[in-house]
Design a protein around this motif. Structure first.
Motif, PDB file in Angstrom:
ATOM      1  N   UNK B  29       0.836  -1.205   0.000  1.00 52.75           N
ATOM      2  CA  UNK B  29       0.000   0.000   0.000  1.00 52.75           C
ATOM      3  C   UNK B  29       0.866   1.247   0.000  1.00 52.75           C
ATOM      4  N   UNK B  30       1.971   1.182   0.735  1.00 55.36           N
ATOM      5  CA  UNK B  30       2.863   2.335   0.806  1.00 55.36           C
ATOM      6  C   UNK B  30       3.469   2.622  -0.566  1.00 55.36           C
ATOM      7  N   UNK B  31       3.819   1.548  -1.310  1.00 58.09           N
ATOM      8  CA  UNK B  31       4.358   1.731  -2.654  1.00 58.09           C
ATOM      9  C   UNK B  31       3.300   2.336  -3.585  1.00 58.09           C
ATOM     10  N   UNK B  32       2.050   1.896  -3.392  1.00 62.21           N
ATOM     11  CA  UNK B  32       0.992   2.318  -4.319  1.00 62.21           C
ATOM     12  C   UNK B  32       0.577   3.766  -4.119  1.00 62.21           C
ATOM     13  N   UNK B  33       0.884   4.334  -2.931  1.00 64.78           N
ATOM     14  CA  UNK B  33       0.483   5.720  -2.691  1.00 64.78           C
ATOM     15  C   UNK B  33       1.038   6.659  -3.758  1.00 64.78           C
ATOM     16  N   UNK B  34       2.205   6.307  -4.309  1.00 61.52           N
ATOM     17  CA  UNK B  34       2.812   7.181  -5.308  1.00 61.52           C
ATOM     18  C   UNK B  34       2.136   7.099  -6.661  1.00 61.52           C
ATOM     19  N   UNK B  35       1.542   5.952  -6.988  1.00 62.92           N
ATOM     20  CA  UNK B  35       1.044   5.762  -8.352  1.00 62.92           C
ATOM     21  C   UNK B  35      -0.470   5.830  -8.451  1.00 62.92           C
ATOM     22  N   UNK B  36      -1.187   5.468  -7.383  1.00 61.34           N
ATOM     23  CA  UNK B  36      -2.645   5.408  -7.480  1.00 61.34           C
ATOM     24  C   UNK B  36      -3.287   6.601  -6.793  1.00 61.34           C
ATOM     25  N   UNK B  37      -4.548   6.833  -7.143  1.00 57.54           N
ATOM     26  CA  UNK B  37      -5.322   7.872  -6.463  1.00 57.54           C
ATOM     27  C   UNK B  37      -6.061   7.207  -5.309  1.00 57.54           C
ATOM     28  N   UNK B  38      -5.371   7.030  -4.179  1.00 60.82           N
ATOM     29  CA  UNK B  38      -5.992   6.364  -3.039  1.00 60.82           C
ATOM     30  C   UNK B  38      -6.839   7.367  -2.264  1.00 60.82           C
ATOM     31  N   UNK B  39      -8.108   7.026  -2.077  1.00 60.73           N
ATOM     32  CA  UNK B  39      -9.036   7.928  -1.400  1.00 60.73           C
ATOM     33  C   UNK B  39      -9.052   7.641   0.090  1.00 60.73           C
ATOM     34  N   UNK B  40      -9.490   8.634   0.866  1.00 61.58           N
ATOM     35  CA  UNK B  40      -9.552   8.432   2.304  1.00 61.58           C
ATOM     36  C   UNK B  40     -10.884   7.829   2.732  1.00 61.58           C
ATOM     37  N   UNK B  41     -11.864   7.846   1.839  1.00 61.85           N
ATOM     38  CA  UNK B  41     -13.169   7.310   2.211  1.00 61.85           C
ATOM     39  C   UNK B  41     -13.729   6.536   1.021  1.00 61.85           C
ATOM     40  N   UNK B  42     -14.450   5.458   1.266  1.00 60.00           N
ATOM     41  CA  UNK B  42     -15.046   4.701   0.151  1.00 60.00           C
ATOM     42  C   UNK B  42     -16.083   5.514  -0.620  1.00 60.00           C
ATOM     43  N   UNK B  43     -16.596   6.591  -0.004  1.00 60.24           N
ATOM     44  CA  UNK B  43     -17.592   7.415  -0.700  1.00 60.24           C
ATOM     45  C   UNK B  43     -17.002   8.066  -1.942  1.00 60.24           C
ATOM     46  N   UNK B  44     -15.685   8.301  -1.924  1.00 61.63           N
ATOM     47  CA  UNK B  44     -15.054   8.964  -3.067  1.00 61.63           C
ATOM     48  C   UNK B  44     -14.455   7.973  -4.049  1.00 61.63           C
ATOM     49  N   UNK B  45     -14.621   6.688  -3.778  1.00 65.67           N
ATOM     50  CA  UNK B  45     -13.942   5.688  -4.591  1.00 65.67           C
ATOM     51  C   UNK B  45     -14.923   4.963  -5.496  1.00 65.67           C
ATOM     52  N   UNK B  46     -14.408   4.424  -6.588  1.00 71.05           N
ATOM     53  CA  UNK B  46     -15.209   3.577  -7.466  1.00 71.05           C
ATOM     54  C   UNK B  46     -14.716   2.143  -7.416  1.00 71.05           C
ATOM     55  N   UNK B  47     -13.442   1.984  -7.028  1.00 67.06           N
ATOM     56  CA  UNK B  47     -12.863   0.645  -7.022  1.00 67.06           C
ATOM     57  C   UNK B  47     -12.333   0.338  -5.634  1.00 67.06           C
TER      58      UNK B  47
END
Lengths: 117, 352
Positions: B29-47
């Motif tokens: 997850x720490x590696x992915x923070x740089x490449x993905x748009x990780x949201x803080x809440x599922x309300x803002x996420x689609x995946x």
């Protein structure tokens, strides 16, 4: 009369805009909000109690002090303008006003406003 | 349909992702923070990105989390095994994750792949039930159990014993600022934590303890310094200037463990790449009561995964009482002598 017509037109316009927007939302093919979607997000767990609760407004003593001094200032500016014309009458009025506010400050003192932490 | 241009526009952007982290997924997850748009809440996420193995006891929580995502939505399993009853799971390999994510995002937007339906039934967890014969009515703030859940009841405040409503709720296991897998049962008065128990310890994260750079980045993210958290110098840590800023932003003496170290000391150890500290028997009841929410999140993120796991493992609902009896614990200075209260602790567990 012209004003009334304007107000009525404006009300009709805003109501119409709101209703049009609501209808526009209905056109979307997304499903509506379901009960599990409406639940609060606390990380996947379900809340045990309702979130409606009373908690203490701890800054109320500071608010009291602020309002007391602010009211003093609000009255003092216009009072300073007319003080020379009105003379002793204005001085007595200000004395009464300050006495009332002082009661609030003394009450705040008892509540410990000035005991800084 | 008039929505197609909007969907095409959305599809041209990066997919909004919410990561549910399980065992062994923290480092990835720490590696992915740089490449993905990780949201803080599922309300803002689609995946929903499931990272790491999800223990069977966490599956109901994952399903509830899944239902929070707005439509259209989909789930991707990465370094995780989907349970057998999960319909049509999408799995992503280590190097194909971004590709899979983008493809899935496009296909759910274009309608090629149907949005995943809810797991939970579309009705409130409990029926409305008032006090009256027809289920109506209550008694003000304290009345009844609307929708099967009690209202908050009064309890003594830690600070001055004022009896106002204490709010109890289980937080986690997929709250982004908590260690993944931890279910934290908190009782709050306003923003101040009155008591904390861990009903479930965090998931094991093998190999995460010898990565101080990740630990500092997590702390930075909690302190709302996400851009600095992404940067790493040659020694694997965020820039020294950023660490100094972070250190100054943390209050002195916050989160003192039993061995006497506070958050700043633990940050210093990470910066100097000292070996992880030995466990000292600290419990959550030593750390969290009396703190505000944001302070508590800083404290929880100031321990390496193995250590916070050990702390939470002995801070369970039954461990806390035993601890209070043995008496050789330094009680927090602001704890009142008799904090018994009239709290319904039995009502705070996750609803079935």
């Amino acid at each position: 009369m012209e004003n009334t017509i304007q107000i009525l037109l404006l009300t009709a316009l805003s109501l119409g805009a709101v209703m049009a927007l609501q209808q526009l939302g209905g056109l979307s093919d997304a499903p509506g909000v379901t009960a599990p979607q409406a639940a609060p997000f606390i990380g996947g767990a379900a809340p045990g109690t309702h979130a409606w609760q009373r908690f203490h407004v701890r800054y109320y003593t500071m608010t009291l002090l602020f309002v007391a001094f602010e009211m003093e200032m609000m009255f003092m500016y216009p009072w300073a303008v007319v003080f020379v014309e009105e003379g002793i009458k204005a001085l007595v009025e200000m004395g009464m006003f300050l006495a009332i506010l002082t009661i609030g400050i003394i009450y705040g003192w008892r509540e410990g406003i000035f005991a800084w932490e | 349909m008039g929505m197609s241009w909007a969907r095409a526009f959305a599809a041209s952007g990066p997919p909004p992702v919410f990561a549910a982290i399980g065992a062994g997924g923290l480092q990835r997850a720490e590696e992915l923070h740089g490449t993905l748009r990780l949201q803080r809440s599922p309300r803002q996420a689609a995946i929903l990105l499931v990272l790491g193995e999800i223990a069977p006891d966490l599956l109901p929580f994952l399903q509830r989390l899944h239902d929070h995502l707005p439509h259209p939505r989909a789930t991707i399993w990465h370094r995780a095994t989907p349970p057998g009853d999960w319909t049509d799971p999408v799995q992503a390999t280590a190097d194909g994750l971004e590709r899979t994510l983008t493809d899935l995002w496009r296909s759910i937007l274009s309608g090629d792949r149907a949005s995943e339906p809810d797991f939970l039934p579309d009705k409130p967890p409990n029926e409305w039930r008032g006090v009256g014969p027809h289920g109506q009515g209550g008694k003000g703030m304290m009345g009844g159990t609307p929708y099967g859940r009690p209202m908050a009841m009064t309890d003594d405040d830690l600070r001055d014993g004022l009896s106002l409503d204490a709010y109890s709720a289980p937080f986690g296991p997929f709250l982004p600022m908590l260690p993944p897998g931890l279910i934290l049962d908190l009782t709050l008065q306003g923003d101040v934590i009155q008591s904390a128990t861990a009903t479930r310890p965090p998931c094991p994260q093998p190999g995460s303890d010898d990565r101080p750079g990740d630990a500092i980045a997590r702390l930075m993210r909690v302190m709302d310094m996400p851009a600095l958290a992404l940067r790493r110098t040659r020694d694997g840590l965020p820039p020294a200037m950023g660490i100094a800023m972070l250190r100054r932003a943390i209050p002195d003496g916050l989160g003192r463990a039993r061995d006497g170290t506070d958050v700043r000391d633990r940050l210093d150890r990470w910066r100097d790449k000292d070996a992880p500290q030995a466990d000292d028997g600290t419990r959550l009841s030593d750390l969290l009561p009396g703190l505000e929410w944001h302070e508590a999140m800083i404290v929880l993120n100031s321990f390496q995964p193995d250590r916070i796991r050990a702390i939470c493992a002995r801070s369970g609902p039954e461990g806390g009482d035993e601890d209070d009896k043995d008496g050789n614990r330094d009680a927090p200075a602001h704890a009142p002598p008799d904090h018994g209260g009239h709290q319904h602790h039995d009502m705070t567990g996750p609803a079935a």
